[in-house]
Design a protein around this motif. Sequence first.
Motif, PDB file in Angstrom:
ATOM      1  N   ARG A 145     -48.198 -54.976  44.535  1.00 37.98           N
ATOM      2  CA  ARG A 145     -49.639 -54.692  44.529  1.00 37.98           C
ATOM      3  C   ARG A 145     -50.409 -55.998  44.298  1.00 37.98           C
ATOM      4  O   ARG A 145     -49.885 -56.945  43.694  1.00 37.98           O
ATOM      5  N   ASP A 183     -47.722 -56.138  32.999  1.00 35.61           N
ATOM      6  CA  ASP A 183     -48.634 -57.292  33.096  1.00 35.61           C
ATOM      7  C   ASP A 183     -49.076 -57.764  31.719  1.00 35.61           C
ATOM      8  O   ASP A 183     -50.124 -58.376  31.583  1.00 35.61           O
ATOM      9  N   ARG A 214     -57.313 -50.343  36.481  1.00 31.40           N
ATOM     10  CA  ARG A 214     -56.671 -51.387  35.664  1.00 31.40           C
ATOM     11  C   ARG A 214     -57.671 -52.070  34.734  1.00 31.40           C
ATOM     12  O   ARG A 214     -57.359 -52.372  33.601  1.00 31.40           O
ATOM     13  N   ARG A 256     -49.973 -43.363  32.895  1.00 31.02           N
ATOM     14  CA  ARG A 256     -49.440 -42.004  33.090  1.00 31.02           C
ATOM     15  C   ARG A 256     -50.457 -40.950  32.652  1.00 31.02           C
ATOM     16  O   ARG A 256     -50.609 -39.905  33.306  1.00 31.02           O
TER      17      ARG A 256
END
Length: 240
Positions: free
Chosen positions: A197, A145, A125, A62
């Motif tokens: 994804r 994850d 990521r 975010r």
Amino acid sequence: MENTGLAPGSVLRMETDASFLMSPAFVVAIDGPAGAGKSTVARQVAARLEGFRYVDTGAMYRAVTAYLHLENARDRDEQGMAEAARGLVMSGEQYVVHGRDVTGTIRDAEVTADVSRVAAVPAVRRVVQQLQREMTGKLVAEGRDIGSVVFPNAPLKVYLSASLIERARRRNRQYPEMKVDEYEDRIAKRDHMDSSREDSPLLRCDDAVAIDTSSLTIEEVVEQITALVRQRLRKEATPS
Ligand code: DC
């Protein structure tokens, strides 16, 4: 050759694999879809256990998204977005990106609507996951994850879920400005993006304890997880 008492290769491993040295002392990995109660539960579990710190990994994605919005840079390419992520610095629950404090905007509706897109970018990521792996101590980390990719060896993994309608109702109680069915649509979209994804999608690990929170109170969920942590800590402390 001097007998070090170490298995062959272990010295080399200690010198070359820094992540081994940095791995946190104990991780409670809590994953699950939006609105399942992860942050409320994880925060309370950490507060109840001696020496544990709460880590909100969604807030990190975010913060990167909020920074891109602040800079009017939503259309940056993947490397440009990763460059933004490299500027992320956290201090407690304060999030600063390249010197700009974005703490106040990370939960804005426009950031919420765009964060799944940014979090799906592999280069972003890599940067954010590396920051997470460098955390030390005892952690209660929640996200999508954590048990599957960031801390696959976590001694306790929990998968928190709840029905879509219940998650939408909870959001509506928390932020009544939108109707339940609008939240249902938005959450379903985010669920789809987060689980479909290619890079580290939301999934339930085989070794995670699954808890459906639809008809449980926060207190009940916190109680269950805290008991599991205490059990695992005792197990770790008992020589086998
Ligand atoms: O938990 P949250 O709603 O604050 O998460 C914001 C977004 O970040 C969510 O759409 C998925 C993404 N996210 C992720 O991809 N991996 C994480 N470990 C945590 C969040």
